[in-house]
Design an enzyme around this catalytic site. Structure first.
Site, PDB file in Angstrom:
ATOM      1  N   ASP A 295     -89.985  57.100 -22.707  1.00  0.00           N
ATOM      2  CA  ASP A 295     -89.913  56.096 -21.656  1.00  0.00           C
ATOM      3  C   ASP A 295     -88.825  56.500 -20.674  1.00  0.00           C
ATOM      4  OD1 ASP A 295     -89.636  53.820 -20.084  1.00  0.00           O
ATOM      5  OD2 ASP A 295     -89.361  52.434 -21.753  1.00  0.00           O
TER       6      ASP A 295
ATOM      7  N   HIS B 284     -93.271  52.871 -23.474  1.00  0.00           N
ATOM      8  CA  HIS B 284     -93.044  51.599 -22.787  1.00  0.00           C
ATOM      9  C   HIS B 284     -94.245  50.679 -23.012  1.00  0.00           C
ATOM     10  CE1 HIS B 284     -90.654  49.394 -19.833  1.00  0.00           C
ATOM     11  NE2 HIS B 284     -91.802  48.883 -19.420  1.00  0.00           N
TER      12      HIS B 284
ATOM     13  N   SER C  67     -88.691  44.890 -20.736  1.00  0.00           N
ATOM     14  CA  SER C  67     -88.870  45.575 -19.454  1.00  0.00           C
ATOM     15  C   SER C  67     -88.176  44.814 -18.327  1.00  0.00           C
ATOM     16  CB  SER C  67     -90.370  45.781 -19.193  1.00  0.00           C
ATOM     17  OG  SER C  67     -90.582  46.689 -18.136  1.00  0.00           O
TER      18      SER C  67
END
Length: 305
Positions: free
Chosen positions: A242, A272, A149
């Site tokens: 995502d 995610h 991320s």
């Protein structure tokens, strides 16, 4: 988007378990409270350390780090945690780093970079860069950058910045946010995805920059670069469900178009943050094994498409 058909029962159970740790008022809480909630949630998924991993905390020229040592490390991985640049730290990804260490037989150095909004961009990037330079000097040999991320963003930003200075063996980017166009593709198609929405992305962006994101700052958005040559071999893992999924695809294509090595794995039915589901869902566990395999491949300076 019909997520009830795209996402299997094990991942839905993971989503519900994650959401159960967040009080309804979390979005309005201050950053310290949000971090405490996030850390408690991560701890609920904590799986412990594998046998044979030695762990110690330290400092990389003032940046806190945690070092995971296997029995015989063949290379060193610098790992940057996720959390939207707002939450997360050495504890939130503790067992993830330990398992990568044990399974890939690499030293893992987890970096506790400064967080927003107290420390807006470029503070996190500066810490990531400082820590990476420290690691390459402290543990000579083969070095791989990795992160999930926000951490994937930092890994890529450092790789771009240091491409002519450090000899990096590769980078492993896990559902990274790389600064793609939020009006198109997966940002639009998965704007209301479980675990991360487009509204969440915009919130974290505002926190990171104190307003609108810069348009041409590669240290903030690697996709803003106009030169994708001389980057290390790159493996990108994205989650199908995502909004950030297309960032990985576009980044792969840019590196390949520039003559570099890049591979993207788009994990079907995953969301995610699925790293935390690796002990609860078969699909997440299988993806984690692919992440470990990619890390080991790059650490051994091998490449296969």
């Amino acid at each position: 988007m019909d997520y009830h058909n795209l996402i299997d029962a094990e991942i839905w159970a993971f989503i519900r378990e994650t959401e159960s740790h967040y009080p309804a008022e979390t979005a309005q809480a201050d950053s310290a409270t949000q971090r405490a909630i996030y850390d408690r949630m991560c701890r609920a998924f904590f799986a412990g350390y594998p046998e044979g991993v030695q762990v110690k905390d330290g400092s990389a020229d003032g940046v806190p780090i945690r070092v995971y040592e296997p029995t015989a490390p063949g290379a060193t991985v610098v790992y940057f945690h996720g959390g939207g640049f707002v939450v997360g730290g050495l504890d939130s990804h503790d067992d993830i780093c330990a398992e990568i260490c044990a399974q890939a037989q690499v030293r893992v150095v987890s970096v506790d970079y400064r967080l927003c909004p107290e420390h807006p961009h470029p503070a996190a990037f500066e810490d990531a860069l400082t820590a990476t330079r420290y690691v390459t000097l402290t543990w000579p040999g083969t070095h791989v950058l990795a992160g999930d991320s926000a951490g994937g963003n930092l890994a890529a930003a450092v790789a771009h910045h240091e491409r002519d200075t450090l000899d990096l063996a590769g980078q492993v980017l896990i559902y990274p946010g790389l600064g793609g166009d939020k009006t198109q593709g997966s940002y639009r198609d998965h704007a209301h995805a479980p675990m991360l929405t487009l509204a969440d992305v915009n919130f974290y962006e505002t926190m990171r920059f104190g307003g609108t994101a810069p348009t041409d700052d590669v240290t903030a958005a690697p996709l803003a670069d106009t030169d994708f040559t001389r980057l290390p071999p790159t493996v990108i893992f994205t989650a199908e469900c995502d909004p950030l999924a297309d960032d990985g695809r576009i980044y792969r294509d840019a590196i390949r178009a520039a003559g570099g090595k890049a591979r993207r794995v788009n994990e079907a039915g995953l969301v995610h943050g699925y790293l935390r589901a690796r002990h609860r869902a078969r699909s997440a566990r299988d993806s984690f094994q692919r992440i470990v395999a990619a890390t080991k491949m790059l650490a051994e300076q091998r490449w296969c498409d």
